[in-house]
Design a protein around this motif. Structure first.
Motif, short mmCIF file in Angstrom:
data_model
loop_
_atom_site.label_atom_id
_atom_site.label_comp_id
_atom_site.label_asym_id
_atom_site.label_seq_id
_atom_site.Cartn_x
_atom_site.Cartn_y
_atom_site.Cartn_z
N ALA A 60 0.83 -1.21 0.00
CA ALA A 60 0.00 0.00 0.00
C ALA A 60 0.87 1.26 0.00
CB ALA A 60 -0.93 0.00 1.22
N LEU A 61 1.93 1.26 0.80
CA LEU A 61 2.83 2.42 0.82
C LEU A 61 3.51 2.61 -0.53
CD1 LEU A 61 4.47 2.10 4.34
CD2 LEU A 61 2.93 3.90 3.55
N LEU A 62 3.96 1.52 -1.13
CA LEU A 62 4.63 1.62 -2.42
C LEU A 62 3.69 2.08 -3.53
CD1 LEU A 62 7.01 -1.46 -2.36
CD2 LEU A 62 7.63 0.95 -2.27
N SER A 63 2.43 1.67 -3.46
CA SER A 63 1.49 2.07 -4.51
C SER A 63 1.18 3.56 -4.45
CB SER A 63 0.20 1.25 -4.42
OG SER A 63 -0.51 1.58 -3.25
N LEU A 68 4.19 10.70 -1.34
CA LEU A 68 5.15 11.02 -0.29
C LEU A 68 6.15 12.09 -0.73
CD1 LEU A 68 5.80 7.41 1.03
CD2 LEU A 68 4.24 9.13 1.96
N PHE A 69 6.20 12.38 -2.04
CA PHE A 69 7.09 13.43 -2.53
C PHE A 69 6.43 14.80 -2.52
CE2 PHE A 69 9.03 9.64 -4.34
CZ PHE A 69 10.35 9.84 -3.98
N VAL A 70 5.15 14.88 -2.27
CA VAL A 70 4.45 16.16 -2.26
C VAL A 70 5.01 17.10 -1.19
CG1 VAL A 70 2.20 17.26 -1.87
CG2 VAL A 70 2.37 15.25 -3.34
#
Length: 124
Positions: A60-63, A68-70
């Motif tokens: 889920a985190l990888l998808s 996370l770059f925002v």
């Protein structure tokens, strides 16, 4: 399924917490989440498998990794003026860091090829 996700996220956050506490108590110059990730990696190496509860959380985190770059992008926009003032050190750090990363990656790859080549030669 949801409980596996929650258990996996809890486990990942516990490793992050252990890393954070360890760096603060031992005054280590490493960020807590990085130490927690290293501890998780060591645990996975020792167990030689991924825990079933970690897989749904990690997937889920990888998808949603792009989200996370925002915050980093917002930080760049907020501090654009400061970055304009210090553009030379920033560019120098990026170039030197990239070159060091390439060199270390090449050395590690060569070492792994030698190591795996010797292991394959022994098995034959």
């Amino acid at each position: 399924m949801v409980s596996n996700f929650l258990n996996g996220m809890t486990l990942l956050l516990v490793y992050q917490l252990v890393g954070e506490v360890s760096t603060r108590v031992l005054h280590l110059p490493v960020p807590g989440p990085v130490l927690g990730m290293m501890l998780l990696f060591i645990t996975l190496l020792l167990r030689k498998r991924v825990e079933p509860v970690v897989e749904p959380a990690a997937s889920a985190l990888l998808s949603h990794l792009s989200l996370l770059f925002v915050p980093a992008g917002v930080g760049v926009m907020v501090h654009a003026g400061r970055m304009g003032e210090a553009w030379l050190p920033i560019i120098a750090a990026l170039v030197v860091g990239t070159l060091i990363t390439l060199a270390v990656t090449a050395l590690v790859m060569q070492a792994m090829q030698r190591l795996l080549g010797k292991g394959a030669a022994r098995e034959s």
